[in-house]
Write a protein that holds these residues in place. Structure first.
Motif, PDB file in Angstrom:
ATOM      1  N   GLN A  11      34.060  38.804  37.561  1.00 17.12           N
ATOM      2  CA  GLN A  11      35.411  38.491  37.279  1.00 17.12           C
ATOM      3  C   GLN A  11      36.365  38.984  38.345  1.00 17.12           C
ATOM      4  O   GLN A  11      37.275  37.915  38.759  1.00 17.12           O
ATOM      5  CB  GLN A  11      35.694  39.082  35.931  1.00 17.12           C
ATOM      6  N   ASN A  12      36.348  40.123  38.882  1.00 16.68           N
ATOM      7  CA  ASN A  12      37.209  40.470  39.863  1.00 16.68           C
ATOM      8  C   ASN A  12      37.069  39.726  41.052  1.00 16.68           C
ATOM      9  O   ASN A  12      38.248  39.597  41.710  1.00 16.68           O
ATOM     10  CB  ASN A  12      37.103  42.007  40.237  1.00 16.68           C
ATOM     11  N   LEU A  14      36.091  36.700  41.464  1.00 13.48           N
ATOM     12  CA  LEU A  14      36.578  35.241  41.245  1.00 13.48           C
ATOM     13  C   LEU A  14      38.013  35.433  41.172  1.00 13.48           C
ATOM     14  O   LEU A  14      38.920  34.324  41.822  1.00 13.48           O
ATOM     15  CB  LEU A  14      36.108  34.771  39.712  1.00 13.48           C
ATOM     16  N   LEU A  15      38.726  36.358  40.621  1.00 14.73           N
ATOM     17  CA  LEU A  15      40.045  36.706  40.763  1.00 14.73           C
ATOM     18  C   LEU A  15      40.782  36.842  41.913  1.00 14.73           C
ATOM     19  O   LEU A  15      41.604  36.014  42.273  1.00 14.73           O
ATOM     20  CB  LEU A  15      40.409  37.816  39.596  1.00 14.73           C
ATOM     21  N   ASP A  17      39.409  35.750  44.783  1.00  8.88           N
ATOM     22  CA  ASP A  17      39.262  34.560  45.617  1.00  8.88           C
ATOM     23  C   ASP A  17      40.229  33.636  45.356  1.00  8.88           C
ATOM     24  O   ASP A  17      40.927  32.870  46.007  1.00  8.88           O
ATOM     25  CB  ASP A  17      37.763  33.880  45.096  1.00  8.88           C
ATOM     26  N   TRP A  18      40.432  33.441  44.037  1.00  9.67           N
ATOM     27  CA  TRP A  18      41.777  32.411  43.400  1.00  9.67           C
ATOM     28  C   TRP A  18      42.931  32.868  43.869  1.00  9.67           C
ATOM     29  O   TRP A  18      43.643  32.402  44.337  1.00  9.67           O
ATOM     30  CB  TRP A  18      41.375  32.150  41.824  1.00  9.67           C
ATOM     31  N   GLY A  77      44.163  28.804  37.357  1.00  7.65           N
ATOM     32  CA  GLY A  77      43.509  30.026  37.305  1.00  7.65           C
ATOM     33  C   GLY A  77      42.575  30.320  36.227  1.00  7.65           C
ATOM     34  O   GLY A  77      41.325  30.509  36.500  1.00  7.65           O
ATOM     35  N   THR A  81      38.630  30.890  37.163  1.00 10.76           N
ATOM     36  CA  THR A  81      37.940  31.959  37.097  1.00 10.76           C
ATOM     37  C   THR A  81      37.263  32.321  35.553  1.00 10.76           C
ATOM     38  O   THR A  81      36.529  33.294  35.264  1.00 10.76           O
ATOM     39  CB  THR A  81      39.031  33.395  37.296  1.00 10.76           C
ATOM     40  N   GLN A  82      37.621  31.413  34.666  1.00 10.20           N
ATOM     41  CA  GLN A  82      37.114  31.553  33.201  1.00 10.20           C
ATOM     42  C   GLN A  82      37.729  32.933  32.518  1.00 10.20           C
ATOM     43  O   GLN A  82      37.426  33.147  31.510  1.00 10.20           O
ATOM     44  CB  GLN A  82      35.505  31.462  33.239  1.00 10.20           C
TER      45      GLN A  82
END
Length: 122
Positions: A11-12, A14-15, A17-18, A77, A81-82
């Motif tokens: 999750q981190n 993906l966060l 990267d976004w 976002g 990121t889901q």
């Protein structure tokens, strides 16, 4: 060892990267993770703030509806990121007056859009 936040490693990633894409969209302005996802396992959402110089924020506010911009970037976002992203662009003066808690800068050390010796790369 203390935690930076209560997101999983995936999750981190993906966060961050976004957030790098958001930083590109806003010409290098840094995104910060704030709020309960930094301190609690049972967080409701992931608060992300992009803090702008007051004059830059005011100029942006003349061009777009900030509330609609915040909603649009939050939805983007969430999709990428889901995670339940709550994104907000804030004036620096307002952000500093409103929030005295932790801020976690969102970037990768090897992110080519960020030079950690001199701040965001041009």
């Amino acid at each position: 060892m203390s935690r930076t936040n209560y997101l999983t490693m995936q999750q981190n990633a993906l966060l961050c990267d976004w957030a790098a894409r958001v930083r590109q969209m806003f010409r290098g302005e840094m995104c910060y993770q704030v709020g309960s996802s930094l301190t609690r396992k049972d967080f409701r959402d992931v608060d992300v703030r992009l803090i702008m110089d007051d004059a830059d924020y005011d100029a942006l506010a003349h061009l777009v509806n900030i509330d609609r911009l915040n909603l649009s970037v939050s939805i983007w976002g969430n999709h990428v990121t889901q995670l339940p992203i709550d994104f907000q662009v804030q004036r620096m003066t307002d952000a500093n007056a409103e929030f005295a808690g932790m801020r976690n800068a969102l970037f990768y050390l090897d992110d080519p859009t960020y030079d950690n010796r001199e701040g965001p790369a041009a």
